[in-house]
Design a protein around this motif. Structure first.
Motif, PDB file in Angstrom:
ATOM      1  N   CYS A  29      13.225  -1.426  -2.220  1.00 15.29           N
ATOM      2  CA  CYS A  29      12.280  -0.761  -3.097  1.00 15.29           C
ATOM      3  C   CYS A  29      11.119  -1.711  -3.363  1.00 15.29           C
ATOM      4  CB  CYS A  29      12.932  -0.300  -4.393  1.00 15.29           C
ATOM      5  SG  CYS A  29      13.625  -1.583  -5.432  1.00 15.29           S
ATOM      6  N   ALA A  30       9.956  -1.125  -3.594  1.00 13.23           N
ATOM      7  CA  ALA A  30       8.743  -1.900  -3.797  1.00 13.23           C
ATOM      8  C   ALA A  30       7.859  -1.180  -4.802  1.00 13.23           C
ATOM      9  CB  ALA A  30       8.010  -2.091  -2.474  1.00 13.23           C
ATOM     10  N   ALA A  31       6.933  -1.925  -5.386  1.00 21.22           N
ATOM     11  CA  ALA A  31       6.045  -1.363  -6.403  1.00 21.22           C
ATOM     12  C   ALA A  31       4.614  -1.790  -6.141  1.00 21.22           C
ATOM     13  CB  ALA A  31       6.478  -1.818  -7.796  1.00 21.22           C
ATOM     14  N   SER A  32       3.690  -0.919  -6.541  1.00 26.61           N
ATOM     15  CA  SER A  32       2.262  -1.219  -6.389  1.00 26.61           C
ATOM     16  C   SER A  32       1.509  -0.556  -7.525  1.00 26.61           C
ATOM     17  CB  SER A  32       1.757  -0.698  -5.045  1.00 26.61           C
ATOM     18  OG  SER A  32       0.370  -0.879  -4.943  1.00 26.61           O
ATOM     19  N   ASN A  33       0.409  -1.212  -7.942  1.00 26.28           N
ATOM     20  CA  ASN A  33      -0.399  -0.620  -8.999  1.00 26.28           C
ATOM     21  C   ASN A  33      -1.632   0.092  -8.437  1.00 26.28           C
ATOM     22  OD1 ASN A  33      -1.883  -2.800  -8.221  1.00 26.28           O
ATOM     23  ND2 ASN A  33      -1.861  -3.837 -10.190  1.00 26.28           N
ATOM     24  N   VAL A  34      -1.533   0.573  -7.204  1.00 22.49           N
ATOM     25  CA  VAL A  34      -2.665   1.284  -6.609  1.00 22.49           C
ATOM     26  C   VAL A  34      -2.949   2.570  -7.377  1.00 22.49           C
ATOM     27  CG1 VAL A  34      -2.373   0.382  -4.288  1.00 22.49           C
ATOM     28  CG2 VAL A  34      -1.133   2.449  -4.972  1.00 22.49           C
ATOM     29  N   VAL A  35      -4.201   2.967  -7.315  1.00 24.62           N
ATOM     30  CA  VAL A  35      -4.651   4.196  -7.961  1.00 24.62           C
ATOM     31  C   VAL A  35      -5.326   5.059  -6.903  1.00 24.62           C
ATOM     32  CG1 VAL A  35      -6.152   5.165  -9.733  1.00 24.62           C
ATOM     33  CG2 VAL A  35      -4.941   3.024 -10.169  1.00 24.62           C
ATOM     34  N   GLY A  36      -5.096   6.362  -6.980  1.00 27.73           N
ATOM     35  CA  GLY A  36      -5.712   7.272  -6.029  1.00 27.73           C
ATOM     36  C   GLY A  36      -4.775   7.626  -4.891  1.00 27.73           C
ATOM     37  N   ARG A  37      -4.937   8.851  -4.403  1.00 20.91           N
ATOM     38  CA  ARG A  37      -4.017   9.362  -3.394  1.00 20.91           C
ATOM     39  C   ARG A  37      -4.110   8.598  -2.086  1.00 20.91           C
ATOM     40  NH1 ARG A  37      -3.815  13.191   0.718  1.00 20.91           N
ATOM     41  NH2 ARG A  37      -1.796  14.268   0.906  1.00 20.91           N
ATOM     42  N   ASP A  38      -5.329   8.311  -1.622  1.00 18.59           N
ATOM     43  CA  ASP A  38      -5.483   7.621  -0.349  1.00 18.59           C
ATOM     44  C   ASP A  38      -4.883   6.218  -0.402  1.00 18.59           C
ATOM     45  OD1 ASP A  38      -8.764   9.020   0.510  1.00 18.59           O
ATOM     46  OD2 ASP A  38      -6.725   9.833   0.659  1.00 18.59           O
ATOM     47  N   ASN A  39      -5.123   5.509  -1.499  1.00 19.11           N
ATOM     48  CA  ASN A  39      -4.553   4.170  -1.646  1.00 19.11           C
ATOM     49  C   ASN A  39      -3.039   4.238  -1.740  1.00 19.11           C
ATOM     50  OD1 ASN A  39      -7.050   2.873  -1.593  1.00 19.11           O
ATOM     51  ND2 ASN A  39      -7.310   3.079  -3.803  1.00 19.11           N
ATOM     52  N   PHE A  40      -2.545   5.260  -2.409  1.00 18.23           N
ATOM     53  CA  PHE A  40      -1.095   5.442  -2.516  1.00 18.23           C
ATOM     54  C   PHE A  40      -0.472   5.645  -1.131  1.00 18.23           C
ATOM     55  CE2 PHE A  40       2.953   6.984  -3.706  1.00 18.23           C
ATOM     56  CZ  PHE A  40       3.171   8.208  -3.096  1.00 18.23           C
ATOM     57  N   LEU A  41      -1.080   6.528  -0.336  1.00 16.16           N
ATOM     58  CA  LEU A  41      -0.536   6.779   1.009  1.00 16.16           C
ATOM     59  C   LEU A  41      -0.621   5.526   1.880  1.00 16.16           C
ATOM     60  CD1 LEU A  41      -1.935  10.375   1.648  1.00 16.16           C
ATOM     61  CD2 LEU A  41       0.406   9.714   1.040  1.00 16.16           C
ATOM     62  N   ALA A  42      -1.696   4.776   1.735  1.00 15.16           N
ATOM     63  CA  ALA A  42      -1.821   3.529   2.495  1.00 15.16           C
ATOM     64  C   ALA A  42      -0.732   2.539   2.098  1.00 15.16           C
ATOM     65  CB  ALA A  42      -3.200   2.914   2.271  1.00 15.16           C
ATOM     66  N   ALA A  43      -0.447   2.476   0.809  1.00 14.31           N
ATOM     67  CA  ALA A  43       0.608   1.563   0.338  1.00 14.31           C
ATOM     68  C   ALA A  43       1.966   1.987   0.863  1.00 14.31           C
ATOM     69  CB  ALA A  43       0.606   1.524  -1.186  1.00 14.31           C
ATOM     70  N   CYS A  44       2.179   3.301   0.973  1.00 11.14           N
ATOM     71  CA  CYS A  44       3.448   3.787   1.515  1.00 11.14           C
ATOM     72  C   CYS A  44       3.587   3.406   2.983  1.00 11.14           C
ATOM     73  CB  CYS A  44       3.548   5.309   1.395  1.00 11.14           C
ATOM     74  SG  CYS A  44       3.738   5.906  -0.282  1.00 11.14           S
ATOM     75  N   TYR A  45       2.472   3.309   3.669  1.00 12.19           N
ATOM     76  CA  TYR A  45       2.530   3.005   5.103  1.00 12.19           C
ATOM     77  C   TYR A  45       2.525   1.511   5.375  1.00 12.19           C
ATOM     78  CZ  TYR A  45       1.509   3.215  10.065  1.00 12.19           C
ATOM     79  OH  TYR A  45       1.581   3.064  11.430  1.00 12.19           O
ATOM     80  N   TYR A  46       1.642   0.777   4.710  1.00 11.29           N
ATOM     81  CA  TYR A  46       1.467  -0.642   5.018  1.00 11.29           C
ATOM     82  C   TYR A  46       2.337  -1.554   4.158  1.00 11.29           C
ATOM     83  CZ  TYR A  46      -2.569   0.810   7.735  1.00 11.29           C
ATOM     84  OH  TYR A  46      -3.376   1.400   8.665  1.00 11.29           O
ATOM     85  N   GLY A  47       2.776  -1.100   3.021  1.00 11.08           N
ATOM     86  CA  GLY A  47       3.593  -1.933   2.151  1.00 11.08           C
ATOM     87  C   GLY A  47       2.968  -2.089   0.779  1.00 11.08           C
ATOM     88  N   MET A  48       3.774  -2.571  -0.159  1.00  9.55           N
ATOM     89  CA  MET A  48       3.347  -2.659  -1.553  1.00  9.55           C
ATOM     90  C   MET A  48       3.315  -4.105  -2.034  1.00  9.55           C
ATOM     91  SD  MET A  48       4.960   0.797  -3.208  1.00  9.55           S
ATOM     92  CE  MET A  48       4.391   2.392  -2.625  1.00  9.55           C
ATOM     93  N   ASP A  49       2.988  -4.277  -3.318  1.00 17.38           N
ATOM     94  CA  ASP A  49       2.712  -5.615  -3.846  1.00 17.38           C
ATOM     95  C   ASP A  49       3.966  -6.385  -4.236  1.00 17.38           C
ATOM     96  OD1 ASP A  49       0.075  -3.906  -5.506  1.00 17.38           O
ATOM     97  OD2 ASP A  49      -0.111  -5.172  -3.721  1.00 17.38           O
ATOM     98  N   TYR A  50       4.940  -5.687  -4.772  1.00 20.15           N
ATOM     99  CA  TYR A  50       6.138  -6.348  -5.295  1.00 20.15           C
ATOM    100  C   TYR A  50       7.362  -5.763  -4.596  1.00 20.15           C
ATOM    101  CZ  TYR A  50       2.713  -7.215  -8.945  1.00 20.15           C
ATOM    102  OH  TYR A  50       1.572  -7.575  -9.623  1.00 20.15           O
ATOM    103  N   TRP A  51       8.241  -6.665  -4.199  1.00 24.03           N
ATOM    104  CA  TRP A  51       9.408  -6.266  -3.413  1.00 24.03           C
ATOM    105  C   TRP A  51      10.695  -6.771  -4.032  1.00 24.03           C
ATOM    106  CZ3 TRP A  51       9.060  -3.312   1.054  1.00 24.03           C
ATOM    107  CH2 TRP A  51       7.765  -3.091   1.528  1.00 24.03           C
ATOM    108  N   GLY A  52      11.726  -5.959  -3.890  1.00 21.58           N
ATOM    109  CA  GLY A  52      13.051  -6.397  -4.284  1.00 21.58           C
ATOM    110  C   GLY A  52      13.875  -6.759  -3.066  1.00 21.58           C
ATOM    111  N   LYS A  53      15.023  -7.338  -3.292  1.00 19.61           N
ATOM    112  CA  LYS A  53      15.952  -7.594  -2.197  1.00 19.61           C
ATOM    113  C   LYS A  53      16.547  -6.266  -1.730  1.00 19.61           C
ATOM    114  CE  LYS A  53      17.225 -12.250  -3.648  1.00 19.61           C
ATOM    115  NZ  LYS A  53      18.336 -13.153  -4.050  1.00 19.61           N
TER     116      LYS A  53
END
Length: 127
Positions: A95-119
């Protein structure tokens, strides 16, 4: 900021698992959350994501209709419900988390990865 995924294990084809992702040190409600997976010899892929405010969701084609991501804000936890599991779902799930805003940025984060990651947590689908 810490994320912890759990709930993995061995399950038979056609079975179900629910993976919780708990957050420590920050409030998940204010972040987009993504579930990613990586199988041996394969690239990491975004599986299911949910945006801030739950306005948008994303599911990879390979899991559409079978996986669902949801939040429990009271428990500061996000879940990935996985149904009708297949052998090809076998992977380490993160699981990962990101503080992105907006649909396009959200979809990009889902594809390329997010800012914070768990094990990760291992999911094995096998009979």
């Amino acid at each position: 900021v810490q994320l912890q995924a759990s709930g993995g294990g061995l399950v038979q084809p056609g079975g179900s698992l629910r993976l919780p992702c708990a957050a420590y040190g920050f409030t998940l409600e204010h972040y987009a959350i993504g579930w990613f997976r990586q199988a041996p010899g394969k690239e990491r892929e975004g599986v299911s994501c949910i945006s801030r405010g739950d306005r948008n969701t994303y599911d990879a084609e390979s899991v559409k209709g079978r996986f669902t991501v949801s939040r429990d804000n009271a428990k500061n936890t996000v879940y990935l419900q996985m149904n009708s599991l297949k052998a090809e779902d076998t992977a380490v799930y993160y699981c990962a988390a990101s503080n992105v805003v907006g649909r396009d940025n959200f979809l990009a984060a889902c594809y390329y990865g997010m800012d914070y990651w768990g094990k990760g947590t291992q999911v094995t689908v096998s009979s």
